[in-house]
Design an enzyme around this catalytic site. Structure first.
Site, mmCIF file in Angstrom:
data_model
loop_
_atom_site.group_PDB
_atom_site.id
_atom_site.type_symbol
_atom_site.label_atom_id
_atom_site.label_comp_id
_atom_site.label_asym_id
_atom_site.label_seq_id
_atom_site.Cartn_x
_atom_site.Cartn_y
_atom_site.Cartn_z
ATOM 1 N N ASN A 177 71.532 -74.906 2.291
ATOM 2 C CA ASN A 177 70.716 -74.480 3.430
ATOM 3 C C ASN A 177 69.277 -74.385 2.938
ATOM 4 O OD1 ASN A 177 69.454 -73.162 5.508
ATOM 5 N ND2 ASN A 177 70.613 -71.247 5.321
ATOM 6 N N LYS A 185 66.645 -73.852 4.560
ATOM 7 C CA LYS A 185 65.826 -72.918 5.346
ATOM 8 C C LYS A 185 64.490 -73.579 5.736
ATOM 9 C CE LYS A 185 68.402 -69.176 3.365
ATOM 10 N NZ LYS A 185 68.513 -67.778 2.988
ATOM 11 N N HIS A 204 73.655 -67.675 11.309
ATOM 12 C CA HIS A 204 73.131 -67.215 10.023
ATOM 13 C C HIS A 204 72.491 -65.834 10.227
ATOM 14 C CE1 HIS A 204 70.720 -66.877 6.428
ATOM 15 N NE2 HIS A 204 71.507 -67.798 5.890
ATOM 16 N N GLU A 218 69.870 -64.590 9.196
ATOM 17 C CA GLU A 218 68.435 -64.633 9.516
ATOM 18 C C GLU A 218 68.216 -64.899 11.010
ATOM 19 O OE1 GLU A 218 67.371 -67.439 6.443
ATOM 20 O OE2 GLU A 218 67.779 -65.878 4.956
ATOM 21 N N GLY A 234 69.547 -63.994 -0.682
ATOM 22 C CA GLY A 234 68.177 -64.065 -1.193
ATOM 23 C C GLY A 234 67.771 -62.855 -2.020
ATOM 24 N N SER A 236 73.234 -65.626 -2.771
ATOM 25 C CA SER A 236 72.841 -65.716 -4.179
ATOM 26 C C SER A 236 73.851 -66.456 -5.058
ATOM 27 C CB SER A 236 72.553 -64.319 -4.743
ATOM 28 O OG SER A 236 71.493 -63.708 -4.027
HETATM 29 P P1 PGA Z 1 70.715 -67.553 -0.946
HETATM 30 O O1 PGA Z 1 70.914 -67.880 0.621
HETATM 31 O O2 PGA Z 1 71.657 -68.479 -1.692
HETATM 32 O O3 PGA Z 1 69.278 -67.835 -1.220
HETATM 33 O O4 PGA Z 1 71.085 -66.120 -1.135
HETATM 34 C C1 PGA Z 1 72.188 -68.110 1.157
HETATM 35 C C2 PGA Z 1 72.078 -68.327 2.636
HETATM 36 O O5 PGA Z 1 71.202 -67.719 3.264
HETATM 37 O O6 PGA Z 1 72.857 -69.114 3.216
#
Ligand code: PGA
Length: 251
Positions: free
Chosen positions: A9, A11, A95, A97, A173, A213
């Site tokens: 992803n 983003k 997601h 977010e 994140g 993460s």
């Molecule tokens: P991250 O994001 O690996 O940076 O924690 C995962 C995600 O938001 O799908």
């Protein structure tokens, strides 16, 4: 058979040049391997750029968002058919977010899931609890509620028509990953719920990814758990080396 799926992803990162380079690096690394399934989810303006790089390769294209309506006056949104027409096979829905920063509610996500199911795209439905919910021992309630509300009215002919991504919000994140045991506990709970919703044969074939993460050094331990069937990777999917290492940890 259940598939192992590693999705990146991206983003709101990459410009055209970076997207091309990153997609090419991953395509070269994957070669003609079909396992694990690898999906790249770039920002919308980069979908065609990435598709042009991976179209003759087993790497698949995914979008980060979709609107539930087929067309209309929805400035800034994209439809399921539009995503299909630029080569997408998957789309991320729900997601955290989108839920937290853009206020997307379960009924809206349910409309998206139902719409996506009418076409050829496969939804990757993200679910997960916040830190507050985990500390209040509400994790399972939250997961159960999201599955019930987001998948209301969804029928599946095949377990490959749906992907679930368990993404504890506190691990996204933040560099703070769920331990393999913590993640497996929730994944096996999700599997049980899916059995109740869709029956054993279909639920057994549904890929449940872990996200939050995921890095080269924790991917193998997470992926070795019986109900962790892949990863949805944010930060570590933006560099060829780290995403390639996660793909290799799954293969
Ligand atoms: P991250 O994001 O690996 O940076 O924690 C995962 C995600 O938001 O799908």
């Amino acid at each position: 058979m259940r598939r192992t799926i590693i999705a990146g992803n991206w983003k709101m990162y990459t410009d055209t040049g970076e997207a091309k380079k990153l997609a090419q690096g991953i395509a070269d690394h994957v070669g003609n391997r079909t396992e694990p399934v690898v999906i790249l989810c770039p920002p919308s303006p980069m979908l065609t750029t990435v598709f042009n790089v991976i179209q003759n390769n087993p790497v698949l294209l995914g979008a980060q968002n979709v609107h539930p309506e087929p067309y209309g006056a929805f400035t800034g949104e994209v439809s399921e058919a539009m995503l299909e027409s630029v080569g997408c096979s998957y789309v991320i829905i729900g997601h955290s977010e989108r839920r937290i920063l853009f206020g997307e509610k379960d009924v809206f996500l349910n409309d998206k899931a139902l719409r996506v199911m009418t076409g050829k795209l496969t939804p990757i439905l993200c679910i997960g609890e916040t830190l507050k919910e985990r500390e209040a021992e509400q994790t399972f309630n939250r997961i159960e509620q999201q599955l019930r509300d987001d998948l209301k009215g969804v029928t599946l002919k095949n377990g490959h028509d749906l992907v679930i991504a368990y993404e504890p919000v506190w691990a996204i994140g933040t560099g703070r990953t769920a331990t393999p045991e913590q993640a497996e506990e929730v994944h096996s709970f999700i599997r049980e719920r899916l059995v109740k919703m869709f029956g054993t044969a279909i639920a057994d074939d549904i890929t449940i990814q872990y996200g939050g993460s995921v890095k080269p050094d924790n991917a193998k331990d997470l992926l070795s758990q019986p109900n962790i069937d892949g990863a949805l990777v944010g930060g570590a999917s933006l560099k060829v080396d780290s995403f390639a290492a996660i793909i290799d940890a799954a293969g």
